[in-house]
Design an enzyme around this catalytic site. Structure first.
Site, mmCIF file in Angstrom:
data_model
loop_
_atom_site.group_PDB
_atom_site.id
_atom_site.type_symbol
_atom_site.label_atom_id
_atom_site.label_comp_id
_atom_site.label_asym_id
_atom_site.label_seq_id
_atom_site.Cartn_x
_atom_site.Cartn_y
_atom_site.Cartn_z
ATOM 1 N N CYS A 1 0.857 -1.196 0.000
ATOM 2 C CA CYS A 1 0.000 0.000 0.000
ATOM 3 C C CYS A 1 0.895 1.248 0.000
ATOM 4 C CB CYS A 1 -0.901 0.008 1.224
ATOM 5 S SG CYS A 1 -1.808 -1.541 1.412
ATOM 6 N N CYS B 1 -17.119 -1.083 9.109
ATOM 7 C CA CYS B 1 -16.485 0.228 9.092
ATOM 8 C C CYS B 1 -15.623 0.241 7.832
ATOM 9 C CB CYS B 1 -15.627 0.394 10.348
ATOM 10 S SG CYS B 1 -14.615 1.872 10.317
ATOM 11 N N ARG C 1 -16.304 9.442 10.128
ATOM 12 C CA ARG C 1 -15.214 9.656 11.084
ATOM 13 C C ARG C 1 -14.069 10.480 10.510
ATOM 14 N NH1 ARG C 1 -14.203 4.516 12.617
ATOM 15 N NH2 ARG C 1 -16.008 4.786 13.946
HETATM 16 S S1 SF4 Z 1 -2.287 -0.595 4.960
HETATM 17 FE FE1 SF4 Z 1 -2.452 -2.532 6.060
HETATM 18 S S2 SF4 Z 1 -2.227 -4.061 4.439
HETATM 19 FE FE2 SF4 Z 1 -1.444 -2.148 3.577
HETATM 20 S S3 SF4 Z 1 0.778 -2.205 4.005
HETATM 21 FE FE3 SF4 Z 1 -0.212 -1.101 5.693
HETATM 22 S S4 SF4 Z 1 -0.559 -2.646 7.256
HETATM 23 FE FE4 SF4 Z 1 -0.194 -3.727 5.337
#
Ligand code: SF4
Length: 362
Positions: A58, A190, A262
């Site tokens: 991510c 959520c 939120r």
């Molecule tokens: S958002 Fe969650 S799934 Fe994505 S890198 Fe960070 S901890 Fe990992």
């Protein structure tokens, strides 16, 4: 009271988002008053029960192992440590504890059993318990529900189109599948997203199409403003403007009238006046505590002062839904099936994620 609409189109949502600001605020505040007490704000405390070392990519996340972000990782906390944090949160006015673990998905075994025990422990403190643990199967959702989980967080992050520009290690449908597994239980959903990742206004509207067309709509929706962390692929993103935040909150309020909206990451970049405008536009929940997983958040006392100034009251736990019962581990009707959630691995290349990874290796 109008019925919730589940067939919003992107064009309709863009029309709302782009209204003259005063008109947008008036409309959102009107919807807000029809469905909620405008002087009550739900307060959640986020506890990072397992930090860092995540295998996903991510682009906004300092916890992804592949980027170099200097965060302090930790293994899964003990039940006692989490209980102590929950008690502190309760005394500071929080009605909900949200436990976050930097996992791609939940794996059955000792660690998940420990999380289930944390859920039981916090539910017995008469606080709402939320978890955000990555992808989960239906069986894992059922086990969490049985332990007394109130909510499960799984954000859609952005529109389906822009999601591919931020994450390559899983697909949008994988997110929807987990939400679907949660919906098969009585745990509330959520789900929200992040603005300021370089997405267009159309992408913001697209995310709201995905969220608002879920039936039922999520019970809570965090709207995060990106906190650009050094070392992540999005480190150079400019902070999102308060006007964009207000528009996003107001639009979310209008298309999801019953949802608790939120204010989440990025509040440290907002003035009190800016936050007040977000509350007027329909935000009725915040994350409290000096840290949101790994990024900074306003001090609890600052928030209490802001509440006093604005005449806001923290929402009592279980105002929106009755407290779930906790079933003890020994009486559980579910066995761990040892299955993994199925997920796609699109593995397309995102240039800036690759660059951040190379930079970290160096
Ligand atoms: S958002 Fe969650 S799934 Fe994505 S890198 Fe960070 S901890 Fe990992």
């Amino acid at each position: 009271m109008n019925e919730t609409k589940h067939n919003w189109t992107k064009e309709e949502i863009l029309d709302i988002y782009n209204k003259p600001l005063m008109e947008l605020l008036y409309k959102a505040a009107t919807v807000h008053r029809l469905h909620h007490d405008p002087n009550t704000v739900q307060v959640s405390t986020l506890v990072s029960i397992k930090t860092g070392g995540c295998s996903e990519d991510c682009g906004y996340c300092p916890q992804a192992a592949r980027y170099h972000t200097n965060i302090e990782g930790n293994d899964l906390m003990s039940v006692q440590q989490v209980k102590a944090q929950a008690l502190r949160a309760k005394s500071g006015g929080s009605s909900r504890v949200c436990m976050g673990a930097a996992w791609r998905n939940v794996k059955d075994g000792e660690e998940f059993d420990q999380v289930l025990e944390m859920v039981r422990t916090i539910n017995k403190l008469d606080m709402e318990v939320c978890c955000t643990l990555g992808m989960i199967t239906k069986n894992q959702a059922q086990r969490l529900a049985e332990a007394g989980l109130y909510a499960y967080n799984h954000n859609l992050d952005s529109s389906e189109e822009y999601y591919k520009e931020v994450i390559s290690t899983r697909g949008y449908q994988d997110r929807l599948d987990t939400i679907n597994n949660v919906r098969k239980t009585n745990v509330t959903v959520c789900s929200g997203g992040i603005i300021g990742m370089g997405e267009s206004t159309e992408d913001r509207a697209g995310m709201l199409v995905s969220l608002s067309t879920l039936n039922p709509q999520p019970e809570s929706t965090p709207i995060n403003a990106l906190v650009a962390v050094e070392g992540t692929p999005l480190e150079n993103q400019q902070p999102v403007s308060i006007w964009d935040m207000v528009r996003m909150v107001a639009t979310t309020r209008i298309v999801m009238p019953e949802t608790q909206v939120r204010l989440s990451a990025g509040r440290t970049q907002m003035s009190r006046e800016g936050q007040a405008m977000c509350f007027f536009a329909g935000a009725n929940s915040i994350f409290a505590g000096d840290k949101l997983l790994t990024t900074p958040n306003p001090d609890v006392n600052e928030d209490l002062k802001m509440f006093e100034l604005l005449g806001l009251n923290p929402q009592k736990p279980f105002t929106k839904k009755v407290q779930p019962k906790t079933v003890e581990a020994a009486e559980s009707q579910y066995e761990a099936l040892g299955e993994k959630p199925k997920w796609t691995r699109p593995k397309h290349t995102i240039e800036r994620n690759e660059l951040a990874k190379k930079k970290a290796v160096k």
